[in-house]
Design an enzyme around this catalytic site. Structure first.
Site, PDB file in Angstrom:
ATOM      1  N   GLU A 153       7.227  -7.717   4.783  1.00  0.00           N
ATOM      2  CA  GLU A 153       6.624  -7.220   3.551  1.00  0.00           C
ATOM      3  C   GLU A 153       7.410  -5.997   3.088  1.00  0.00           C
ATOM      4  OE1 GLU A 153       2.599  -6.315   4.644  1.00  0.00           O
ATOM      5  OE2 GLU A 153       3.199  -4.953   6.241  1.00  0.00           O
TER       6      GLU A 153
ATOM      7  N   ASP B  66       3.473   4.569   3.865  1.00  0.00           N
ATOM      8  CA  ASP B  66       4.325   3.780   2.974  1.00  0.00           C
ATOM      9  C   ASP B  66       5.224   4.662   2.119  1.00  0.00           C
ATOM     10  OD1 ASP B  66       2.723   1.691   3.967  1.00  0.00           O
ATOM     11  OD2 ASP B  66       1.332   1.868   2.297  1.00  0.00           O
TER      12      ASP B  66
END
Length: 552
Positions: free
Chosen positions: A189, A15
């Site tokens: 997302e 991420d």
């Protein structure tokens, strides 16, 4: 030509959120159940990254009892030129049972990337993966996934955006639902906002955390939309370019999307940066499976691709495709700096262990781990067993290669079988391999043996026990593409003696740990560790002379 070789940050570094301040580049990554939380890296050339610290290092978030793969998710790093402050948002995923995904999100700031960082300020619990955008008119916005729990509604939910009061951390007005995603891959997302030539661009992760992962993009003249999808209808970055319809699937491994023609898998969850040379790059996560097994022991790693803007204002990879590559073109005018070493060596001659070391579930505190009680050694006071999610006494570093050697020297005195010290491989409290010294009542002396946990099951190697003559040992573990060999010696001039060979530890991977069928069991990664256990009186400790990981 200057080339960037991926992954630029190997091992557990998922991420990635990338920014530039002047001519320096920074990345923040997720840390899940590991402390200190939120790893921070810096680079001058995008190719070579150095860890410079962590943001959550003062016990701000309690990770005890965290189930895999909850914990600290998807930090977003930004810099506000007006206030000259660095900002971080992140989610603390507290519960994933019942697919409720209860996450508390926070915001924090610092005047220096190395800290000190402010205390986290509560932001919202509407979902997870928050990201800040500092607009050129002085307004600030937060984008996040609103997690959907209702039957009959498309999971995982909407991407929502709201204005934010940066002084208080309070939402101004209402959340605006702007999209459920820009492709048919679903599972949109990790929203991130950018602005260029009058358009707001919304970058999303899509396709879930497995083999269908990707990055998709839309744009709008207004921050609250409506957003127009990329005209291709497909992700702009992925490892698996074939079309997928997966709307309504909240997340899955999507093993059918494995790309046999690529080393890199799972490319997705991207973050954009414009360089000081006027070029554009995207940092994104990726994975590398073990050979022909769809198992990823190194977890999700950080990679970089060079991007370009088309004449009609859309973003695409520099080579015109949407398939992420193991190499990409470096920044103009910079000479190649060669590959950086990810070997780890610490002889504990400093006041604190090096930045590489992380601890599962609990904080690193001097009362249980320090270099001061015996200078030149790392002393670890044993507490809970390695099955514990509360107080395991473990110091660990990310595994970054499929072939490496882990070595240490440990000195330890035990007077009970519940006192142990040694080293091994660790994924989480249910999955690990531990070669250690302990006390044998039957032999009435110290022995060296092995303990293993697989999917929560305890496995003791009762037929592999060696007497330890002087309460100390050199230990070596060779990891070779999912298999481990364990050796030992009791004197430096001795030849290494084999204790166990070819232990199958391939399950210590994102797909091999405790997950539901068809889903990713975890998405953290394999660690190497040294540690100690005292489930007897909490009065024993182990001294480690050095810690060495050498990649092949």
């Amino acid at each position: 030509m200057n080339r960037i070789i991926n992954p630029v940050i190997p091992g557990m570094a998922p991420d990635p959120s990338i920014i530039r301040v002047d001519e320096m580049y920074y990345i923040a990554t997720s840390t899940f159940h590991w402390n200190p939380g939120i790893q921070l890296f810096q680079s001058r050339d995008l190719a070579n990254w150095e860890q410079i610290g962590s943001a959550l290092n003062k016990g701000e978030i309690n990770l005890r009892g965290t189930n895999t793969p909850a914990g600290i998710w998807a930090p977003h790093l930004s810099y506000d030129a007006a206030s000259q402050k660095y900002w971080l948002t992140f989610s603390h995923m507290v519960n994933m049972a019942g697919r409720e995904f209860n996450a508390d999100s926070y915001i924090m700031w610092a005047e220096d990337i190395r800290g000190p960082w402010s205390e986290p300020v509560y932001l919202t619990s509407i979902g997870f993966d928050p990201a800040l955008y500092h607009d050129d008119d002085g307004k600030h916005y937060v984008a996040i996934l609103e997690w959907e729990t209702r039957t009959g509604y498309q999971a995982p939910g909407h991407i929502v955006i709201a204005e934010l009061d940066m002084d208080t951390g309070k939402i101004i007005g209402a959340w605006h639902r702007v999209t459920k995603g820009f492709t048919t891959r679903g599972c949109a997302e990790a929203p991130q906002l950018y602005k260029r030539n009058g358009y707001y661009y919304l970058l999303l992760a899509a396709g879930g955390t497995g083999y269908a992962h990707g990055v998709e993009i839309g744009r709008s003249k207004h921050v609250f939309g409506p957003y127009e999808p990329h005209p291709s209808g497909e992700p702009i970055i992925t490892s698996s370019p074939q079309h997928l319809f997966s709307l309504g699937d909240p997340d899955a491994g999507h093993f059918e999307m494995y790309n046999p023609n690529s080393i890199m898998q799972k490319a997705g969850h991207g973050s954009l940066v414009e360089t000081h040379t006027g070029e554009w790059y995207i940092a994104h996560l990726m994975s590398r499976p073990l050979g022909d097994k769809l198992l990823n022991p190194l977890g999700r790693e950080t990679s970089i691709q060079k991007m370009q803007w088309t004449e009609d204002g859309w973003l695409q990879m520099k080579d015109g495709s949407n398939v992420a590559k193991m190499e990409t073109e470096g920044m103009a005018g910079l000479l190649g700096a060669g590959s950086v070493s990810h070997d780890v060596f610490d002889d504990f001659d400093q006041q604190k262990p090096r930045l590489h070391f992380m601890t599962p579930y609990r904080e690193q505190q001097e009362e249980w781990v320090n270099t001061t009680e015996r200078p030149g050694y790392l002393r670890i006071h044993g507490q809970n067993s390695l099955f514990s999610q509360v107080n395991p006494s473990i110091m660990a570093t990310r595994a970054t290669s499929f072939k490496y050697e882990l070595k240490t020297h440990v000195q330890f005195h035990a007077d009970h079988y519940s006192e142990t010290a040694g080293m091994g491989l660790y994924y989480d409290s249910n999955n690990w391999l531990y070669v250690h010294l302990t006390y044998s009542e039957r032999a009435e002396r110290m022995i060296l043996t092995v303990l293993q946990a697989k999917l929560g099951e305890r496995m003791e190697y009762v037929h592999h026990q060696v007497p330890v003559p002087e309460q100390q040992a050199d230990l070596k573990l060779v990891y070779n593409e999912g298999f481990a060999d364990i050796s030992y010696r009791f004197e430096e001039q001795m030849e290494w003696q084999v204790l166990l060979k070819a232990i199958d530890v391939s399950y210590l991977s994102d797909e091999g740990v405790n997950g539901e069928p068809g889903e990713i069991g975890g998405f953290t990664g394999l660690f190497n560790f040294i540690g100690s256990v005292d489930a007897h009186q909490h009065d024993s400790f182990a001294d480690f002379k050095y810690y060495c990981v050498k990649n092949e």
